[in-house]
Design an enzyme around this catalytic site. Structure first.
Site, PDB file in Angstrom:
ATOM      1  N   GLY A  16       0.823  -1.205   0.000  1.00  0.00           N
ATOM      2  CA  GLY A  16       0.000   0.000   0.000  1.00  0.00           C
ATOM      3  C   GLY A  16       0.854   1.250   0.000  1.00  0.00           C
ATOM      4  CB  ILE A  18       2.956   2.824   4.746  1.00  0.00           C
ATOM      5  CG1 ILE A  18       2.036   3.912   5.307  1.00  0.00           C
ATOM      6  CG2 ILE A  18       4.186   2.684   5.632  1.00  0.00           C
ATOM      7  CD1 ILE A  18       1.542   3.644   6.706  1.00  0.00           C
ATOM      8  CB  CYS A 133       2.009   9.117  11.888  1.00  0.00           C
ATOM      9  SG  CYS A 133       0.239   9.369  12.187  1.00  0.00           S
ATOM     10  CB  ALA A 165      -6.706   8.772   7.183  1.00  0.00           C
ATOM     11  N   GLY A 166      -5.666   6.153   4.919  1.00  0.00           N
ATOM     12  CA  GLY A 166      -6.192   5.044   4.140  1.00  0.00           C
ATOM     13  C   GLY A 166      -6.955   4.065   5.008  1.00  0.00           C
ATOM     14  CB  THR A 169      -4.784   5.393   8.748  1.00  0.00           C
ATOM     15  OG1 THR A 169      -3.464   5.315   8.201  1.00  0.00           O
ATOM     16  CG2 THR A 169      -4.822   6.472   9.814  1.00  0.00           C
ATOM     17  CG  ASN A 172      -4.797  -0.307  12.567  1.00  0.00           C
ATOM     18  OD1 ASN A 172      -5.180  -1.304  13.167  1.00  0.00           O
ATOM     19  ND2 ASN A 172      -4.160  -0.376  11.419  1.00  0.00           N
TER      20      ASN A 172
END
Length: 308
Positions: A16, A18, A133, A165-166, A169, A172
């Site tokens: 993805g 990141i 992050c 923010a996928g 993110t 979580n």
């Protein structure tokens, strides 16, 4: 002609945003690492396609595909850019093989690691957790305050662009707040920590911004606090160039009537630091500083492990 320098082989789990940004950072900027493989689970992902175009071996069979690679024994470090739930499975699958794991999810199976604060204490840990992050951006500031005066209470607010923010993110969020708060205490040194994340829907998307509030005693020297924070911000900026203080550190007294007095267990001084994190735009847009600080910190850790 001198021989080419030895490069430590790493593998990346997750194709993805990141994982792909991390791959590109290694390829473009590292003198000590090489990407041996990128493993994803979506054969149509842009990350796997881009890796193939760059000549990086790939698999869409996830950790099983990585384990099946003929050169798997040569891989020293595995960077996991998936999810907290997936990392638990990956850690179990890789544990018998003696690889060092760098975990970019909030799973926190291993010790929290924030490079300028505690990396050298965990160089031999089998699974190093990169917190979040928000943690990478704010724990250094809390630690900078803690080395001058005890931090009775630390509260951070991380504001990130909603577009950055996928699905990982968003899935979580609970782990983000819990893991970040614990890291403010365990690594930053705060007696009590609290973390809040805000997904900002503004258009155009804003860069990541972080506010860090620390409550310390009245006796703490404001000049020493400011100097320590400035020095720590420079340390982080050495590997995250877009990391900067938005304005001078603000310090003010808090009296008995201030709500923070209850949270901090008494009066004192409030040390407020305002940060901005702009991404390097290697793969992600510049506003996605929240993702860039994670990949930059993970790269810093991987290079340190490779050269220790």
């Amino acid at each position: 002609m001198s021989p080419a320098p030895h490069r430590t082989k790493v593998a990346i789990l997750g194709s993805g945003n990141i994982g792909t940004d991390l791959m590109i950072k290694v390829l473009r900027t590292s003198d000590v690492l090489t990407v041996a493989a990128v493993a994803g689970i979506d054969p149509a992902s842009d990350g796997l396609a881009r890796a193939r175009r760059l000549g990086v071996p790939t698999t869409h069979d996830g950790v099983d595909g990585l384990l099946a690679r003929p050169d798997f024994d040569e891989i020293a470090i595995v960077l996991d850019a998936t999810s907290a739930a997936a990392h638990r499975h990956h850690a179990a699958a890789l544990a018998p093989h003696g690889k060092q794991l760098i975990d970019l999810t909030p799973a926190a199976l291993g010790p929290y690691v924030v490079p300028p604060v505690n990396l050298d204490r965990h160089l031999t840990a089998p699974d190093l957790n990169m917190v979040t992050c928000g943690g990478q951006a704010t724990v250094p500031i809390v630690a900078a305050v803690s080395r001058i005066a005890p931090v009775r209470y630390a509260e951070i607010i991380a504001s990130i662009a909603a577009r950055s923010a996928g699905p990982g993110t968003r899935a979580n969020i609970d782990e983000f707040t819990e893991t970040t708060a614990r890291a403010l205490e365990a690594v930053g040194g705060a007696a009590r920590g609290k973390a809040v994340i805000v997904l900002n829907p503004a258009d155009p998307p804003p860069v990541m911004r972080d506010t860090v509030h620390c409550v310390v005693d009245d006796r703490a020297d404001p000049a020493a606090l400011t100097e320590s924070i400035d020095a720590m911000a420079a340390e982080v900026a050495a590997y995250v160039p877009g990391y900067r203080l938005k304005q001078r550190v603000q310090i003010r007294p808090i009296g008995p009537e201030d709500p923070l007095t209850t949270l901090a267990g008494g009066t004192g001084q409030l040390v407020s630091t305002f940060l901005e994190v702009e991404g390097a735009a290697h793969y992600l847009p510049a506003y996605a500083g929240n993702l860039d600080i994670m990949t930059s910190a993970a790269l810093r850790v991987a290079e340190r492990l490779a050269t220790r």
